[in-house]
Design a protein around this motif. Structure first.
Motif, PDB file in Angstrom:
ATOM      1  N   ASN B 206     -20.504 -30.831  23.974  1.00 56.25           N
ATOM      2  CA  ASN B 206     -20.452 -30.440  25.231  1.00 56.25           C
ATOM      3  C   ASN B 206     -19.249 -29.555  25.468  1.00 56.25           C
ATOM      4  OD1 ASN B 206     -18.167 -31.989  25.473  1.00 56.25           O
ATOM      5  ND2 ASN B 206     -19.155 -33.650  26.660  1.00 56.25           N
ATOM      6  N   GLU B 207     -19.055 -29.237  26.758  1.00 55.92           N
ATOM      7  CA  GLU B 207     -18.054 -27.977  27.130  1.00 55.92           C
ATOM      8  C   GLU B 207     -16.666 -28.432  26.685  1.00 55.92           C
ATOM      9  OE1 GLU B 207     -20.637 -28.974  28.894  1.00 55.92           O
ATOM     10  OE2 GLU B 207     -21.836 -27.516  29.511  1.00 55.92           O
ATOM     11  N   ASN B 208     -16.482 -29.707  26.588  1.00 55.83           N
ATOM     12  CA  ASN B 208     -14.980 -30.006  26.133  1.00 55.83           C
ATOM     13  C   ASN B 208     -14.743 -29.612  24.779  1.00 55.83           C
ATOM     14  OD1 ASN B 208     -14.072 -31.727  28.159  1.00 55.83           O
ATOM     15  ND2 ASN B 208     -14.945 -33.541  27.395  1.00 55.83           N
ATOM     16  N   HIS B 209     -15.686 -29.179  23.972  1.00 56.73           N
ATOM     17  CA  HIS B 209     -15.306 -28.795  22.642  1.00 56.73           C
ATOM     18  C   HIS B 209     -15.268 -27.320  22.448  1.00 56.73           C
ATOM     19  CE1 HIS B 209     -15.805 -32.838  21.385  1.00 56.73           C
ATOM     20  NE2 HIS B 209     -16.848 -32.995  22.152  1.00 56.73           N
ATOM     21  N   GLY B 210     -14.432 -26.958  21.501  1.00 57.37           N
ATOM     22  CA  GLY B 210     -14.081 -25.562  21.092  1.00 57.37           C
ATOM     23  C   GLY B 210     -15.307 -24.983  20.568  1.00 57.37           C
ATOM     24  N   VAL B 226     -29.920 -22.368  26.762  1.00 56.83           N
ATOM     25  CA  VAL B 226     -31.089 -22.948  27.372  1.00 56.83           C
ATOM     26  C   VAL B 226     -30.842 -24.154  28.116  1.00 56.83           C
ATOM     27  CG1 VAL B 226     -32.918 -22.340  25.983  1.00 56.83           C
ATOM     28  CG2 VAL B 226     -31.256 -24.045  25.069  1.00 56.83           C
ATOM     29  N   ALA B 227     -31.357 -24.201  29.141  1.00 64.40           N
ATOM     30  CA  ALA B 227     -30.970 -25.422  30.326  1.00 64.40           C
ATOM     31  C   ALA B 227     -31.734 -26.893  29.570  1.00 64.40           C
ATOM     32  CB  ALA B 227     -31.753 -25.231  31.458  1.00 64.40           C
ATOM     33  N   THR B 228     -32.618 -26.788  28.748  1.00 69.03           N
ATOM     34  CA  THR B 228     -33.021 -27.868  28.148  1.00 69.03           C
ATOM     35  C   THR B 228     -32.036 -28.539  27.104  1.00 69.03           C
ATOM     36  OG1 THR B 228     -34.231 -26.454  26.473  1.00 69.03           O
ATOM     37  CG2 THR B 228     -35.466 -27.580  28.441  1.00 69.03           C
ATOM     38  N   ALA B 229     -31.027 -27.906  26.630  1.00 67.12           N
ATOM     39  CA  ALA B 229     -30.063 -28.314  25.472  1.00 67.12           C
ATOM     40  C   ALA B 229     -29.231 -29.448  25.924  1.00 67.12           C
ATOM     41  CB  ALA B 229     -28.899 -27.039  25.352  1.00 67.12           C
ATOM     42  N   ASN B 230     -29.347 -30.432  25.272  1.00 68.31           N
ATOM     43  CA  ASN B 230     -28.709 -31.461  25.303  1.00 68.31           C
ATOM     44  C   ASN B 230     -27.231 -31.601  24.845  1.00 68.31           C
ATOM     45  OD1 ASN B 230     -28.025 -34.438  25.147  1.00 68.31           O
ATOM     46  ND2 ASN B 230     -30.156 -35.204  25.133  1.00 68.31           N
ATOM     47  N   LEU B 231     -26.288 -31.681  25.626  1.00 69.80           N
ATOM     48  CA  LEU B 231     -24.848 -31.502  25.021  1.00 69.80           C
ATOM     49  C   LEU B 231     -24.199 -33.102  24.689  1.00 69.80           C
ATOM     50  CD1 LEU B 231     -24.123 -28.111  26.773  1.00 69.80           C
ATOM     51  CD2 LEU B 231     -25.066 -28.591  24.728  1.00 69.80           C
ATOM     52  N   GLN B 232     -23.598 -33.210  24.145  1.00 68.49           N
ATOM     53  CA  GLN B 232     -22.901 -34.490  23.781  1.00 68.49           C
ATOM     54  C   GLN B 232     -21.436 -34.492  23.691  1.00 68.49           C
ATOM     55  OE1 GLN B 232     -24.610 -37.686  23.780  1.00 68.49           O
ATOM     56  NE2 GLN B 232     -26.672 -36.930  23.832  1.00 68.49           N
ATOM     57  N   GLN B 233     -20.667 -35.439  23.942  1.00 73.22           N
ATOM     58  CA  GLN B 233     -19.235 -35.837  23.885  1.00 73.22           C
ATOM     59  C   GLN B 233     -19.123 -36.019  22.341  1.00 73.22           C
ATOM     60  OE1 GLN B 233     -16.583 -35.286  25.421  1.00 73.22           O
ATOM     61  NE2 GLN B 233     -15.256 -36.022  24.309  1.00 73.22           N
ATOM     62  N   GLU B 234     -19.820 -36.891  21.874  1.00 78.56           N
ATOM     63  CA  GLU B 234     -19.521 -37.512  20.502  1.00 78.56           C
ATOM     64  C   GLU B 234     -20.375 -36.703  19.287  1.00 78.56           C
ATOM     65  OE1 GLU B 234     -16.976 -39.578  19.302  1.00 78.56           O
ATOM     66  OE2 GLU B 234     -16.518 -40.239  21.430  1.00 78.56           O
ATOM     67  N   TYR B 235     -19.598 -36.209  18.343  1.00 78.02           N
ATOM     68  CA  TYR B 235     -20.284 -35.307  17.146  1.00 78.02           C
ATOM     69  C   TYR B 235     -21.056 -36.555  16.413  1.00 78.02           C
ATOM     70  CZ  TYR B 235     -17.581 -31.139  17.760  1.00 78.02           C
ATOM     71  OH  TYR B 235     -17.025 -30.126  18.155  1.00 78.02           O
ATOM     72  N   SER B 236     -20.700 -37.899  16.330  1.00 75.31           N
ATOM     73  CA  SER B 236     -21.437 -38.855  15.616  1.00 75.31           C
ATOM     74  C   SER B 236     -22.965 -38.911  16.412  1.00 75.31           C
ATOM     75  CB  SER B 236     -20.934 -40.334  15.709  1.00 75.31           C
ATOM     76  OG  SER B 236     -20.401 -40.434  16.972  1.00 75.31           O
ATOM     77  N   THR B 237     -23.078 -38.734  17.567  1.00 73.09           N
ATOM     78  CA  THR B 237     -24.049 -38.981  18.465  1.00 73.09           C
ATOM     79  C   THR B 237     -25.161 -37.905  18.008  1.00 73.09           C
ATOM     80  OG1 THR B 237     -22.709 -39.801  20.333  1.00 73.09           O
ATOM     81  CG2 THR B 237     -25.135 -39.449  20.799  1.00 73.09           C
ATOM     82  N   LEU B 238     -24.458 -36.733  17.835  1.00 71.82           N
ATOM     83  CA  LEU B 238     -25.481 -35.513  17.627  1.00 71.82           C
ATOM     84  C   LEU B 238     -25.972 -35.520  16.204  1.00 71.82           C
ATOM     85  CD1 LEU B 238     -23.002 -32.509  18.768  1.00 71.82           C
ATOM     86  CD2 LEU B 238     -25.095 -33.243  19.776  1.00 71.82           C
TER      87      LEU B 238
END
Lengths: 282, 350, 309
Positions: B206-210, B226-238
């Motif tokens: 997500n946008e917290n990340h460089g 794309v608006a459908t992109a699913n952005l996450q805080q944790e890399y492990s989740t990705l």
């Protein structure tokens, strides 16, 4: 006629089986955690510091952090909880103020723990500048478990028979003397039980600490309540998250869960033991 | 018997509590990141009145206190590795804390002086420098250190056997909002007709990340995702999400791919001279994967480095250890000449 | 000299008396202060939430916050619609209720109406154990055991989904429903049971036609409290449900609850002063109101129920 009796029998066993479902899940949970964690639970795991390397990682600092957190939570909740209970039971009986505080406490008990985290973040971490220290975490936790202690202490004080108080007054004791020398000692087992239960709740709470922003990697063993720290549930959380990156972390999380469950088991056993030993004194 | 066990448990607990109470007697207060903007703390950057700067090499003495680091999740594995090594081999009395909130989040804490180091997977922005100035820190007080090189890696699911090689344009276009579909529901067959007609699941930090900012600013050239992109805080989740979804694609730092080669496939990217697989041999400023390569940084608060010997000592150690641990955490090391220059910058602080 | 001593003793006695009187006056004041801390806590919670929530509504229109289905707090043009979070919260709680209510209620019926004293002595402590397990442990269990298990049954289940934490949350809440419902049923006077049994009713008929109608308000109160608990549950959904902010009704997908949003945001970006930071409090406030209303409803119902006997 037959059908009704049959239905009754069938339902009886259905109810019984459904009751077993919850207990079955409990069994599965415990078995799963133990199979994943028991192989990693050894002396060096309990006595070494945290590490990124799962082979070397240990939870000594985590255990110390949890114990020190309890050293903050214990006294704070004990003093606040018992005083509140005495006030409500002995001084403010049946006043409007009492019912107000009573309602307030039962509502506090229902506030999600994550909200207490926000309170701690705003007031203790930022306003008082305590950051994510043990003190900040401890104070936040204290407020969270306060209702448990208050309610338990109230019940204990209420169960002290009235004739004991009257006997004390009859001997010329003042109100405070009576409370201190008669009521509190008699109510002590109940209060202690409540204390232990509240501490075991505090030991397992994660959300408020996560909200306070406990850093991910803390290796040194905390030595004062102003230090940053990590506690058992937090470490379980981070290891569970990172198990995707390093699969062995799942085992470390499970091993830490075993430690946590054992601690809780010992504490609750102590509470039950105290409750049973002192139950029927009057 | 049961009773005995229970009572010994109680006694044991009490004993532990007592022991710790005793042990807590002489705690040293390492006031680290007590952070408020209104400054109810003693570590706000103060210009000038610093204590006598320690002139001798701080190798011999035993340091104490804390070093507070937060910021990029991409840099985290490397920084945490360095921190652990430092604490276990160099200065066991110093407490180095490494967070991974994300580059932007790190700067937000760095600006009001809550951190000693801010890790970042992108350079500091002008507006962040302005905010620093408002808090009384100029860029002369902040030392920018390039730690290593990272290759932005496109990862797909192991079962995905079609999209293992893509051109740079295909990658850019699939992530561009509105390029293939107005509602941003893109199918693999939209990119190449022979690919399956199934919806692509876009993932990213997500946008917290460089890493996100690098992708958005450098690779997409500031066009919308794309608006459908699913952005996450944790890399492990990705990693988790992509490893369990055949139609998923995500982007993140090479390090997170390296530790998960069993779960993920890296897309070989064709920049015009044939497909290049990201690896330590190709990631670098003038190597084949250069277009997706970026330096990762850590920013040091020079004021704190002057005031706190443990911060300066750790800064030296970072320069020494970064190339050493870069490889094992999935980064390509910086050239020695650059690191040597940083070292002279640190020397100037004394 | 002797006189002197006498005077000294008297002075000391007087002092002691006065101290006693002082004690008697000071103690209630001290105790009152302690009791007031709990009120201060509530005030503190409300103030912190309200203060920053008001800041938030300076930037984001009230209407948009509660009706928009788009939540992207960090993007360049951030949009703050809480509906995806409310949706995730309600769906996960609903799933939890689907597990907790049937099992909790039947457990309560069994323990209250059928079980022998011996079985009750065995089962109740186990329920307490179940209730005492920290939520983080359930979170670990949901993520590392239940999700893979469900993935066998439902092939296109996401790695993070709302179904698994919902089910596990339900398991966690069973003891709450069971013990509160059982209390309500046990407090139905025995004379009613015996009367019905004497008329030839089976245990089942007694339960269905006499006990449950008599204890219904207590049972409903337990359901409401359970919902409140599910809404406020944090760690299970944070670990196992991920943080997609999509507005969807597909339970095999990842969803975010209000609680998980708070955790995600504080672990990422607790730098104060941004709209995103204030949104944390707006979401927290919404959550607080949700659970408070639920708790008040439960209290109201059970108070009515207490008047019944």
């Amino acid at each position: 006629m037959k059908n009704r009796l049959l239905l009754n029998q069938v339902m009886k066993y259905t109810f019984f089986l459904l009751t077993l479902v919850a207990l079955g899940v409990l069994a599965v949970l415990i078995v799963q955690v133990f199979t994943q964690g028991i192989g990693w639970l050894n002396w060096s795991f309990l006595t070494s510091k945290l590490s990124l390397n799962p082979e070397r990682a240990g939870i000594l600092g985590v255990i110390v952090g949890t114990v020190m957190l309890m050293i903050v939570v214990g006294p704070v909740t004990m003093v606040l909880g018992i005083c509140t209970a005495i006030y409500l039971e002995e001084y403010a009986k049946k006043s409007r103020f009492q019912s107000f505080i009573q309602t307030n406490i039962s509502n506090l008990a229902g506030v999600p723990s994550v909200i207490f985290g926000l309170l701690g973040l705003t007031v203790f971490s930022r306003m008082f500048g305590l950051g994510s220290s043990i003190l900040a975490g401890g104070l936040t936790m204290s407020l969270l478990v306060l209702p448990i202690v208050v309610v338990a202490s109230q019940e204990a004080i209420r169960s002290v028979p009235q004739f004991l108080r009257e006997a004390s007054y009859g001997m010329g004791a003042t109100k405070w003397q009576t409370i201190r020398r008669i009521v509190l000692p008699a109510a002590l087992p109940g209060i202690l039980t409540g204390m232990i239960l509240s501490l075991s709740r505090a030991i397992g709470e994660t959300a408020p600490l996560v909200v306070l922003g406990i850093p991910v990697l803390i290796m040194p063993i905390p030595s004062s309540i102003m230090d940053d720290f990590t506690a058992l549930p937090i470490q379980i959380y981070y290891w569970t998250l990172d198990a995707v990156l390093t699969p062995e972390y799942a085992n470390l999380a499970a091993a830490t869960i075993i430690v946590l469950l054992i601690v809780l088991f010992v504490m609750n056993s102590a509470a039950i033991f105290i409750r049973n030993k002192f139950q029927k004194r009057y | 018997m049961k009773k005995l066990v229970k009572s010994t448990g109680v006694v044991f607990l009490v004993a532990v509590l007592m022991a710790v109470v005793v042990a807590c007697g002489g705690g040293n207060n390492s006031g680290g990141n007590a952070g408020t903007n209104e400054g109810a703390q003693n570590n706000t950057p103060s210009t000038g009145n610093n204590s006598a700067a320690n002139s001798e090499e701080p190798v011999e003495e035993n340091l104490s206190g804390a070093v507070i680091i937060d910021g990029s999740g991409t840099v985290y594995p490397l920084m945490a590795r360095i921190a652990e090594e430092y604490m276990s081999t160099k200065q066991s009395g110093v407490s180095v804390q490494v967070g991974r909130a994300g580059s932007s989040a790190g700067f937000k804490k760095f600006i009001p002086g809550e951190l000693d180091f801010a890790d970042a997977s992108r350079p500091i922005k002008d507006e962040e420098i302005e905010q620093l100035a408002e808090n009384g820190l100029t860029m002369d007080d902040v030392i920018e250190i390039k730690l290593a090189y990272d290759g932005l890696t496109m990862v797909i699911n192991k079962e995905n056997d079609w999209a293992t090689e893509m051109t740079k344009d295909e990658i850019v276009n699939m992530y561009l909002s509105g390029h293939y579909a107005a509602d941003d529901v893109v199918k693999w067959s939209d990119i190449r007709p022979e690919w399956p007609e199934e919806e692509i699941k876009f993932y990213g930090p997500n946008e917290n990340h460089g890493t996100y900012e690098f992708f958005y600013e450098v690779i997409l050239e500031k066009q919308d995702l794309v608006a459908t992109a699913n952005l996450q805080q944790e890399y492990s989740t990705l990693v988790d999400l992509v490893s369990k979804d055949k139609n998923a694609i995500a982007f993140f730092g090479f390090g997170y791919y390296v530790s998960n080669t069993d779960k993920l496939t890296a897309v070989k990217v064709d920049f015009g001279n044939g497909p290049v697989e990201p690896s330590l041999e190709t990631i670098g400023e003038d190597l084949a994967y250069a277009e997706f390569t970026r330096p990762v940084f850590t920013y040091l608060n020079g004021q704190y480095a002057k005031e706190k010997p443990q911060v300066l000592d750790y800064a030296y150690y970072v320069l020494e250890a970064a190339p050493q641990f870069a490889g094992e955490t999935g980064f390509a090391p910086m050239p020695d000449a650059i690191l040597a220059e940083y070292k002279s910058q640190l020397d100037a602080l004394k | 000299m002797n006189n002197n001593l006498g005077v000294k003793e008297q002075i000391q006695q007087n002092l002691q008396k006065r101290n006693k009187r002082l004690m008697e006056k000071a103690v209630p004041a001290l105790l009152f202060t302690a009791a007031f801390i709990s009120v201060l806590t509530t005030i503190g919670i409300v103030l912190t939430l309200v203060f920053d929530t008001m800041q938030f509504f300076r930037h984001v229109p009230f209407w948009e916050f509660f009706t928009s289905t788009k939540l992207s707090p960090l993007s360049r043009e951030p949009s703050f619609g809480i509906l995806p979070l409310i949706n995730g919260t309600i769906i996960s709680s609903l799933i939890a209720m689907c597990v907790a209510i049937p099992i909790g209620l039947t457990s309560a019926i069994y323990l209250s109406e059928y079980a022998s004293e011996r079985v009750r002595k065995l089962v109740k402590p186990m329920m307490e154990v179940l209730a005492g397990i920290p939520t983080i442990v359930y979170g670990f269990f949901a993520y590392s055991f239940v999700t893979p298990l469900l993935a066998y049954i439902i092939p296109d289940l996401g790695a993070k989904n709302v179904l698994s934490p919902g089910i596990v949350m339900g398991i966690m809440i069973i003891p709450l429903v069971a013990s509160l419902s059982e209390d309500a049923m046990s407090s139905v006077p025995n004379s009613m049971r015996e009367g019905a049994l004497a008329l030839g009713a089976t245990r089942l008929e007694v339960t269905m036609k006499v006990i449950i109608p008599a204890a219904i308000s207590g049972i409903i109160a337990s359901f409401v409290l359970a919902v409140s608990r599910a809404i406020g549950e944090t760690m299970i959904v944070t670990i196992a449900s991920g943080s997609s902010k999509n507005f969807t009704f597909d339970i095999t997908e990842s969803m975010q609850t209000m609680t998980a949003y708070i955790v995600e945001f504080t672990s990422g970006d607790a730098g104060s002063g941004t709209v995103g930071y204030y949104s944390l409090y707006a979401v927290g406030f919404t959550l607080f109101v949700f659970t408070l209303v639920m708790n008040l409803i439960a209290q109201y119902i059970s108070r009515k129920f207490r008047e019944a006997y």
